[in-house]
Design a protein around this motif. Structure first.
Motif, PDB file in Angstrom:
ATOM      1  N   VAL A 146       0.856  -1.188   0.000  1.00  0.00           N
ATOM      2  CA  VAL A 146       0.000   0.000   0.000  1.00  0.00           C
ATOM      3  C   VAL A 146       0.889   1.235   0.000  1.00  0.00           C
ATOM      4  CG1 VAL A 146      -2.062  -0.943   1.097  1.00  0.00           C
ATOM      5  CG2 VAL A 146      -0.200  -0.132   2.523  1.00  0.00           C
ATOM      6  N   ALA A 147       0.378   2.321  -0.597  1.00  0.00           N
ATOM      7  CA  ALA A 147       1.056   3.616  -0.541  1.00  0.00           C
ATOM      8  C   ALA A 147       0.226   4.505   0.380  1.00  0.00           C
ATOM      9  CB  ALA A 147       1.160   4.227  -1.928  1.00  0.00           C
ATOM     10  N   ILE A 148       0.850   5.021   1.437  1.00  0.00           N
ATOM     11  CA  ILE A 148       0.133   5.774   2.473  1.00  0.00           C
ATOM     12  C   ILE A 148       0.567   7.235   2.448  1.00  0.00           C
ATOM     13  CG2 ILE A 148      -0.213   5.967   4.985  1.00  0.00           C
ATOM     14  CD1 ILE A 148       0.628   2.886   5.022  1.00  0.00           C
ATOM     15  N   SER A 149      -0.420   8.158   2.356  1.00  0.00           N
ATOM     16  CA  SER A 149      -0.122   9.584   2.521  1.00  0.00           C
ATOM     17  C   SER A 149       0.072   9.823   4.009  1.00  0.00           C
ATOM     18  CB  SER A 149      -1.294  10.448   2.047  1.00  0.00           C
ATOM     19  OG  SER A 149      -1.348  10.437   0.650  1.00  0.00           O
ATOM     20  N   ILE A 150       1.311  10.045   4.409  1.00  0.00           N
ATOM     21  CA  ILE A 150       1.615  10.184   5.838  1.00  0.00           C
ATOM     22  C   ILE A 150       1.078  11.530   6.352  1.00  0.00           C
ATOM     23  CG2 ILE A 150       3.506  10.400   7.513  1.00  0.00           C
ATOM     24  CD1 ILE A 150       3.295   7.556   6.561  1.00  0.00           C
TER      25      ILE A 150
END
Ligand SMILES: [Zn+2]
Length: 342
Positions: free
Chosen positions: A36-40
């Motif tokens: 998954v790619a997470i917008s921190i």
């Protein structure tokens, strides 16, 4: 399992201390299968980041720092998560597939590591990680709080529950009460119903420890006589992470059959032990590092029942150098958080 840090990121580039960590822009990509790619939204710092920045971990730069992060799923290449899900990151790296990982013992995995140390970290805008290392964000926490708890609460939970087997009718002495892991230990021990004593060099930190539920607090010098008096003969467990500077007094603070559990050694790597004190005292000396996914789930349940991390300060990602300096000055009580995006 590895991780990728993209967009604006705090990158360890030179082993010169806080100024060796610089903001850089990295290109963004789509997640690979199973990731998954997470917008921190927020990340938080640990002592580990400072050691990395000073070159003490002997890891070659560049490396994006920070083990702790929380944010919103931006893209998912795994059915477990979808865009918009609010998540926190499990800070232990492992393969998820070996016999140890399948048995729930991620800390014994051959590929065991820490996010932001053995792989790129969470101090970035877009963080890619194996979908199995992602958990739902506790809804009761703010973004800063959600980024503040993972590493310290996971570490302290394993130390007190799994390793030292602290019980509700026992007393624990927490050493160095201002450090993030100690603040977590005070909260977890109180949550378990145990009696808590604490030490700190700072009067202000001793006051804060009392507010969190420590029944008595002591200066970090020669505390064992006072601890033994307060605990009627000695404590059952000492929670250590300081090492040579305090270990002698920690051993002396124990009741017969007591346990010392340690996850670190911030005052140096070698310590002397009085052997008679170890065997005549029936003492157990327990090491611990990080924690398993099952222990992380236990922490999440405790948070649902009301446990909350303590935040010392929040810095924008661009001011990561000042945030690291805050840790280096050892003035903090609780966690130093980086606000990444809103
Ligand atoms: Zn494994």
């Amino acid at each position: 399992m590895t991780s990728l840090s993209q967009g604006r990121a705090a990158v360890f580039e030179e082993p010169t201390g806080p100024e060796g960590v610089r903001i850089r822009e990295r290109p963004t990509t789509e997640p690979q299968p199973g990731y998954v790619a997470i917008s921190i939204r927020a990340a938080s710092l640990n002592h580990l980041d400072l050691w990395l920045a000073k070159g003490a971990q002997r890891l070659p730069p560049p490396r994006v720092i920070a083990a702790d992060g929380a944010g919103v799923v931006k893209a998912s290449a795994d059915p477990r998560w979808k865009p918009g899900d609010e998540v926190v990151i499990f800070p232990t790296l492992c393969c998820w597939e070996c016999d140890w990982c399948r048995a729930g013992e991620n800390v014994r995995c051959e590929r065991f590591g820490v996010v932001g140390e053995h792989s790129d970290g969470t101090a970035c805008e877009l963080f890619h990680i194996d979908a199995r290392g992602v958990f739902a964000k506790p809804p009761s926490l703010t973004w800063e709080e959600a980024a503040a708890f993972p590493l310290t609460f996971l570490t302290a939970w394993r130390m007190l529950n799994t390793r030292a087997r602290l019980r509700a009718d026992e007393t624990v002495l927490v050493i160095g009460a201002g450090a993030g892991v100690s603040v977590a230990a005070i909260q977890i021990a109180r949550h378990m119903g145990a009696r808590v004593l604490a030490t700190s060099r700072s009067e202000e930190k001793r006051r804060r420890a009392r507010e969190l539920g420590a029944e008595a607090v002591f200066d970090s010098g020669e505390f064992s006589a006072d601890v033994k008096a307060a605990a009627r003969g000695g404590v059952d467990v000492v929670f250590e992470h300081v090492g040579p500077a305090t270990l002698r007094e920690s051993m002396r603070s124990l009741a017969i059959g007591g346990r010392i559990v340690t996850c670190g050694s911030t005052s140096g790597t070698k310590a002397e032990i009085s052997m008679p004190r170890l065997f005549f005292g029936q003492v157990s000396l327990l090491g611990s590092t990080m924690g398993n996914a099952g222990e992380f789930e236990s922490v999440l349940k405790a948070i649902d029942r009301g446990m909350r991390p303590v935040i010392d300060s929040v810095y924008p990602l661009n001011e990561v150098e000042s945030a690291l300096q805050r840790l280096d000055d050892a003035e903090q009580f609780g966690k130093v958080v980086l606000s990444v995006s809103s």
